[in-house]
Design a protein around this motif. Sequence first.
Motif, PDB file in Angstrom:
ATOM      1  N   GLY A  92       1.856  15.727   0.979  1.00  6.69           N
ATOM      2  CA  GLY A  92       2.614  14.493   1.159  1.00  6.69           C
ATOM      3  C   GLY A  92       3.201  13.941  -0.118  1.00  6.69           C
ATOM      4  N   ALA A  93       2.938  14.555  -1.268  1.00  2.00           N
ATOM      5  CA  ALA A  93       3.507  14.098  -2.533  1.00  2.00           C
ATOM      6  C   ALA A  93       5.000  14.395  -2.570  1.00  2.00           C
ATOM      7  CB  ALA A  93       2.795  14.766  -3.707  1.00  2.00           C
ATOM      8  N   ALA A  94       5.772  13.501  -3.213  1.00  2.80           N
ATOM      9  CA  ALA A  94       7.226  13.589  -3.186  1.00  2.80           C
ATOM     10  C   ALA A  94       7.796  14.034  -4.524  1.00  2.80           C
ATOM     11  CB  ALA A  94       7.825  12.240  -2.794  1.00  2.80           C
ATOM     12  N   ALA A  95       8.796  14.928  -4.469  1.00  3.01           N
ATOM     13  CA  ALA A  95       9.628  15.270  -5.622  1.00  3.01           C
ATOM     14  C   ALA A  95      11.049  14.835  -5.281  1.00  3.01           C
ATOM     15  CB  ALA A  95       9.574  16.764  -5.899  1.00  3.01           C
ATOM     16  N   TYR A  96      11.770  14.264  -6.269  1.00  2.00           N
ATOM     17  CA  TYR A  96      13.035  13.602  -5.973  1.00  2.00           C
ATOM     18  C   TYR A  96      14.220  14.275  -6.650  1.00  2.00           C
ATOM     19  CZ  TYR A  96      10.279   9.673  -4.201  1.00  2.00           C
ATOM     20  OH  TYR A  96       9.410   8.891  -3.491  1.00  2.00           O
ATOM     21  N   ASP A 237       1.962  10.063   3.497  1.00  2.59           N
ATOM     22  CA  ASP A 237       2.721  10.476   2.317  1.00  2.59           C
ATOM     23  C   ASP A 237       2.633   9.350   1.289  1.00  2.59           C
ATOM     24  OD1 ASP A 237       5.054   8.628   2.507  1.00  2.59           O
ATOM     25  OD2 ASP A 237       5.628   9.840   4.232  1.00  2.59           O
ATOM     26  N   THR A 238       3.089   9.633   0.076  1.00  3.01           N
ATOM     27  CA  THR A 238       2.967   8.652  -1.004  1.00  3.01           C
ATOM     28  C   THR A 238       4.269   7.905  -1.286  1.00  3.01           C
ATOM     29  OG1 THR A 238       3.474  10.305  -2.719  1.00  3.01           O
ATOM     30  CG2 THR A 238       1.155  10.027  -2.085  1.00  3.01           C
ATOM     31  N   VAL A 239       5.284   8.093  -0.434  1.00  2.00           N
ATOM     32  CA  VAL A 239       6.569   7.439  -0.661  1.00  2.00           C
ATOM     33  C   VAL A 239       6.391   5.917  -0.630  1.00  2.00           C
ATOM     34  CG1 VAL A 239       8.915   7.134   0.195  1.00  2.00           C
ATOM     35  CG2 VAL A 239       7.823   9.377   0.338  1.00  2.00           C
ATOM     36  N   GLY A 240       6.819   5.244  -1.699  1.00  2.00           N
ATOM     37  CA  GLY A 240       6.774   3.788  -1.749  1.00  2.00           C
ATOM     38  C   GLY A 240       5.433   3.185  -2.110  1.00  2.00           C
ATOM     39  N   VAL A 290       0.437   4.168   2.148  1.00  2.00           N
ATOM     40  CA  VAL A 290       0.307   5.630   2.156  1.00  2.00           C
ATOM     41  C   VAL A 290      -0.283   6.146   3.461  1.00  2.00           C
ATOM     42  CG1 VAL A 290       0.070   5.703  -0.351  1.00  2.00           C
ATOM     43  CG2 VAL A 290      -1.995   5.735   1.069  1.00  2.00           C
ATOM     44  N   SER A 291      -0.872   5.264   4.256  1.00  2.00           N
ATOM     45  CA  SER A 291      -1.463   5.701   5.520  1.00  2.00           C
ATOM     46  C   SER A 291      -0.418   5.915   6.606  1.00  2.00           C
ATOM     47  CB  SER A 291      -2.499   4.678   6.004  1.00  2.00           C
ATOM     48  OG  SER A 291      -1.864   3.493   6.468  1.00  2.00           O
ATOM     49  N   ARG A 292       0.832   5.536   6.318  1.00  2.00           N
ATOM     50  CA  ARG A 292       1.900   5.740   7.294  1.00  2.00           C
ATOM     51  C   ARG A 292       3.133   6.298   6.602  1.00  2.00           C
ATOM     52  NH1 ARG A 292       1.862  -0.682   8.790  1.00  2.00           N
ATOM     53  NH2 ARG A 292       3.032  -1.519   7.024  1.00  2.00           N
ATOM     54  N   ALA A 293       4.009   6.889   7.381  1.00  2.00           N
ATOM     55  CA  ALA A 293       5.130   7.638   6.803  1.00  2.00           C
ATOM     56  C   ALA A 293       6.158   6.701   6.174  1.00  2.00           C
ATOM     57  CB  ALA A 293       5.800   8.479   7.883  1.00  2.00           C
ATOM     58  N   GLY A 294       6.707   7.132   5.026  1.00  2.00           N
ATOM     59  CA  GLY A 294       7.799   6.431   4.387  1.00  2.00           C
ATOM     60  C   GLY A 294       7.372   5.201   3.618  1.00  2.00           C
ATOM     61  N   ALA A 295       8.376   4.565   2.995  1.00  2.00           N
ATOM     62  CA  ALA A 295       8.138   3.348   2.220  1.00  2.00           C
ATOM     63  C   ALA A 295       8.087   2.177   3.192  1.00  2.00           C
ATOM     64  CB  ALA A 295       9.243   3.155   1.187  1.00  2.00           C
ATOM     65  N   ASN A 296       6.895   1.906   3.712  1.00  2.00           N
ATOM     66  CA  ASN A 296       6.730   0.927   4.790  1.00  2.00           C
ATOM     67  C   ASN A 296       5.588  -0.013   4.442  1.00  2.00           C
ATOM     68  OD1 ASN A 296       6.778  -0.428   7.232  1.00  2.00           O
ATOM     69  ND2 ASN A 296       5.978   1.270   8.430  1.00  2.00           N
ATOM     70  N   PRO A 297       5.810  -0.958   3.498  1.00  2.00           N
ATOM     71  CA  PRO A 297       4.724  -1.841   3.049  1.00  2.00           C
ATOM     72  C   PRO A 297       4.282  -2.778   4.156  1.00  2.00           C
ATOM     73  CG  PRO A 297       6.811  -2.572   2.148  1.00  2.00           C
ATOM     74  CD  PRO A 297       7.092  -1.261   2.811  1.00  2.00           C
TER      75      PRO A 297
END
Length: 305
Positions: A92-96, A237-240, A290-297
């Motif tokens: 789930g780690a992101a490369a940009y 995933d770790t996005v956001g 991080v417990s849910r998909a995407g940058a979703n604070p």
Amino acid sequence: MSGHALVIGEALIDAVHRADGSVQRHPGGSPANVAIGLARLGRDAELLTWLGKDDDGALVVDHLEGSGVALCEGSQDAPATSVATATLDASGAAAYDFALEWALSADAVTRPEPLVVHTGSIAAVLQPGADAVLTLMASSRETSTVTYDPNSRPSLMGEPATARAAVERAVRLADVVKVSDEDIEWLAPGEGVDRVAQAWLALGPAIVVVTRGGEGATAWTPEGRVDVRAPKVTVADTVGAGDSFMGGLIDGLWGAGVLGAPQRQALRSLDLDTVSAVLERCARIAAITVSRAGANPPTLAELDA
């Protein structure tokens, strides 16, 4: 404590390529994510950014407004909306990878005297906009607390030594700095994360916070050092994650009553128990993200549930 937050920086489209081959497009950008995180926690947040009046820009605007973020006048003067491609590995780690332009409109208008001004990532480094951002950081210190997250993007920021010089110009103007251990390791290879963080504290900030992913976070202040653990969660995933932590940090200091230029000394002398409580709450916010998909604070209701 009343007032509003001004966030300055990129808002864009994230095209997320997952390990299973699926692709999703959704609004993103580190400063935009911070603004959304603040608004979802009940804070009055406005974003000064650089969007095009195109389909992607409309998607970003709808996303911001849907979370209660106000868009500053002049934020839609770009020729096109930027796109970032995030490729996720099996963990789930992101490369940009980025295709973007960053600038600030000469016609930009913001509300006067925000309580806090935040910037970070590409906005404080990538020209031609970076110089304007640094000027705003410097002038904002007369009335506002200034916060900064380097959130490094190696594919856009050139050689680490060059990027570090730009980052440290912003650190000198900031009251609060949040940085990941991975960012420091890229910017200052071999120097040691803790040593660099303490050196940054000596450049002028009241608080330097290093996030360590699943290992938690560490803060340095003139009063000493605080370490907190991260809650154990199943990672989507770790996005956001870092952006939601940053939003939580601003919100926590807001709640502690230490934001705004008149409170600068109170921020510098904030007791370590309060710092620890703020960081623990930030870690919970990031864990939900991080417990849910995407940058979703999370919203304030989700955090307090």
